[in-house]
Design an enzyme around this catalytic site. Structure first.
Site, PDB file in Angstrom:
ATOM      1  N   HIS A  98      -6.928  13.434  12.357  1.00 37.73           N
ATOM      2  CA  HIS A  98      -5.830  12.784  12.986  1.00 37.73           C
ATOM      3  C   HIS A  98      -4.730  13.682  13.061  1.00 37.73           C
ATOM      4  CE1 HIS A  98      -8.553   9.469  11.046  1.00 37.73           C
ATOM      5  NE2 HIS A  98      -8.484   9.297  12.384  1.00 37.73           N
ATOM      6  N   HIS A 155      -0.793   4.053  11.362  1.00 38.52           N
ATOM      7  CA  HIS A 155      -0.088   5.161  11.181  1.00 38.52           C
ATOM      8  C   HIS A 155       0.184   6.289  12.210  1.00 38.52           C
ATOM      9  CE1 HIS A 155       0.399   8.624   7.728  1.00 38.52           C
ATOM     10  NE2 HIS A 155       1.388   8.178   8.335  1.00 38.52           N
ATOM     11  N   HIS A 213      -3.484   6.371  14.277  1.00 36.00           N
ATOM     12  CA  HIS A 213      -4.904   6.110  13.542  1.00 36.00           C
ATOM     13  C   HIS A 213      -4.618   4.909  12.607  1.00 36.00           C
ATOM     14  CE1 HIS A 213      -2.595   9.200  11.010  1.00 36.00           C
ATOM     15  NE2 HIS A 213      -3.396   8.864   9.887  1.00 36.00           N
ATOM     16  N   GLU A 246      -3.597  15.515   9.476  1.00 38.89           N
ATOM     17  CA  GLU A 246      -4.619  15.060   8.732  1.00 38.89           C
ATOM     18  C   GLU A 246      -5.889  15.384   9.055  1.00 38.89           C
ATOM     19  OE1 GLU A 246      -4.287  11.004   7.992  1.00 38.89           O
ATOM     20  OE2 GLU A 246      -1.688  11.003   8.135  1.00 38.89           O
ATOM     21  N   HIS A 263       0.920  -1.118  -0.030  1.00 41.28           N
ATOM     22  CA  HIS A 263      -0.044  -0.116   0.048  1.00 41.28           C
ATOM     23  C   HIS A 263       0.943   1.299  -0.044  1.00 41.28           C
ATOM     24  CE1 HIS A 263      -3.619   2.234   1.457  1.00 41.28           C
ATOM     25  NE2 HIS A 263      -2.757   2.923   1.679  1.00 41.28           N
TER      26      HIS A 263
END
Ligand SMILES: O=C(O)Cc1cc(O)ccc1O
Ligand SMILES: [Fe+2]
Length: 449
Positions: free
Chosen positions: A375, A344, A381, A350, A301
């Site tokens: 976040h 993360h 998160h 964010e 990813h």
């Protein structure tokens, strides 16, 4: 005129009659023949008795790549509009620095805030959720929701503090600007450079959306590196309006956001009186469904930066004042891969919104169209328990994420939540614990599970 249907892939021509195509071009456009001077900016007398005015979005001496200015040929220069300003009611619009409440560090999420019933123009209906950096130092940003229930009439506005990125979520907006007219609907965005005057009207009923104010240097396209000359947001899909002017003498109000406050003055005519303009400092719109995503086609990813539509750089290379990132329709094909976003913690903060559909990291509910998640700097998160359990067991056939459009305003600065945001009934009190249901799977005696 926007002929692109809502929520369907955009397959109409790029260049529509009322728009010029391209990103950061040196455009020229005139609503009356010969209104633009040829080969010069400041003739002794401009055609039709117009005034010449330069609008500088960058210092004169900025390097060519970031140098932005336009020349406007208008009925009256802006200085003729400026009477004595009085302080205007800012309502719930806030600017950085703004520390109204102190909140413990935790992921935060809001359900969609309903559009209020009261009459709200765009200027009256901006409600700020987060601020970051310092508007007066030209660093940082603010993220707000906007609610519009009435069109501005003989009312005009410009934002001296920020470039404005509008992300409609419900209902269209007609933006009558000094540079021409822009129509946007959910699935599209518009960027209004600092200092550009506009009047915002409704097109199809009450409207709601997200507003990102960029206090720093202007949004630009990210570098594409080894990706090459195509894909991501292609420059030809950015649309700047052709010149269109109002010759309107009527008692009117000009509101200016300046120094973190709103100020207003009475004027006797429309300031949208630009008959012709040329330059590279101008508003534009973009249809997010034109974004051509590039991602992992074998395994893993990739970082969400692959989905950057626009970036507003800071002085530190690779460290954006703001990245505007989207999560559009795309195929997931990676083999032997946990496909949703990984768990993360991030030095960047964010702010996420959802325009339509379901966001793949949060299929367990709670992140709805019109909602927000935050976040913040270095807060953990990742996928909720439903997403983790599902994605770790899923059969990894090619799968299409369809009918979805989430986005992120990602900034190098910590985002401070406003008192309005902290007090909203839509703030989900239990979101800080959404990770708790993630079960232990560890078993030292079983390598495969
Ligand atoms: O949901 C998020 O937090 C945004 C995000 C998406 C992704 O694919 C990888 C990292 C990331 O922060
Ligand atoms: Fe993240």
């Amino acid at each position: 005129m926007n002929v692109v249907q809502q929520f369907t892939p955009a397959q109409t021509r790029t260049a529509e009659p009322n728009y010029l195509s391209g990103f950061g071009n040196q455009f020229e456009t005139e609503a009356l023949p010969g209104a633009l001077p040829v080969g010069r900016n400041s003739p002794q007398r401009c055609a039709y008795g117009l005034y010449a005015e330069q609008l500088s979005g960058s210092p004169f001496t900025a390097p060519r790549a970031s140098n932005e200015r336009s020349w406007l040929y208008r009925i009256r220069p802006t200085v003729a509009n400026i009477g004595r300003f009085r302080k205007a009611e800012a309502r719930l619009w806030r600017s950085a620095p703004c520390q109204e409440v102190e909140l413990p560090p935790a992921p935060m999420r809001w359900s969609p805030v309903p559009i209020p019933a009261e009459g709200l123009s765009f200027v009256e209906g901006v409600r700020t959720l987060t601020t970051a950096g310092d508007a007066a130092s030209q660093a940082g940003m603010a993220a707000s929701l906007y609610f519009v229930t009435r069109s501005m009439q003989d009312e005009y506005f410009y934002n001296a503090d920020a470039e404005m990125l509008l992300v409609p979520q419900q209902g269209g907006l007609h933006l009558a600007t000094e540079f021409g007219r822009i129509d946007i609907a959910p699935g599209e965005i518009a960027v209004i450079p600092r200092g550009v005057k506009l009047r915002v009207a409704l097109t199809d009923g009450p409207a709601r959306g997200y507003l990102c104010e960029n206090y720093g240097g202007a949004f630009t396209l990210p570098e594409r590196g080894p990706i090459g000359a195509n894909c991501l947001a292609n420059p030809r899909d950015f649309l700047t309006p052709v010149a269109a002017y109002e010759d309107r003498e009527a008692p009117s109000r000009l509101t200016v956001k300046w120094g973190g406050a709103l100020w207003e003055t009475e004027i006797a005519h429309s300031p949208l009186d630009v008959v012709a303009w040329h330059g590279n400092y101008a508003p534009y719109k973009y249809d997010l469904r034109r974004y051509s995503p590039v991602g992992p086609i074998l395994f893993d990813h990739a970082d969400p930066s692959i989905f950057t539509v626009l970036t507003a750089p800071s002085e530190t290379p690779g460290t954006a004042n703001i990245d505007f990132v989207i999560f559009p329709d795309r195929w997931m094909v990676a083999e032997n891969t946990f496909r949703p976003p990984w768990y993360h913690m991030n030095i960047m903060s964010e702010f996420m919104g959802l325009i339509y559909g379901v966001y793949d990291a949060k299929p367990g509910g709670g992140f709805e169209p019109g909602g927000v998640s935050l976040h913040n700097t270095m807060l953990p998160h990742g996928p909720d328990a439903a997403a983790f359990e599902g994605a770790s067991q899923a059969e990894l056939r090619p799968h299409k994420q369809e009918g979805t459009m989430a986005f992120m305003f990602e900034t190098r600065f910590l985002q401070r939540v406003t008192a309005w945001g902290a007090g909203l009934p839509e703030l989900q009190q239990d979101y800080g614990e959404y990770g708790r249901p993630l079960r232990r799977h560890f078993d030292p005696s079983r390598r495969e599970w």
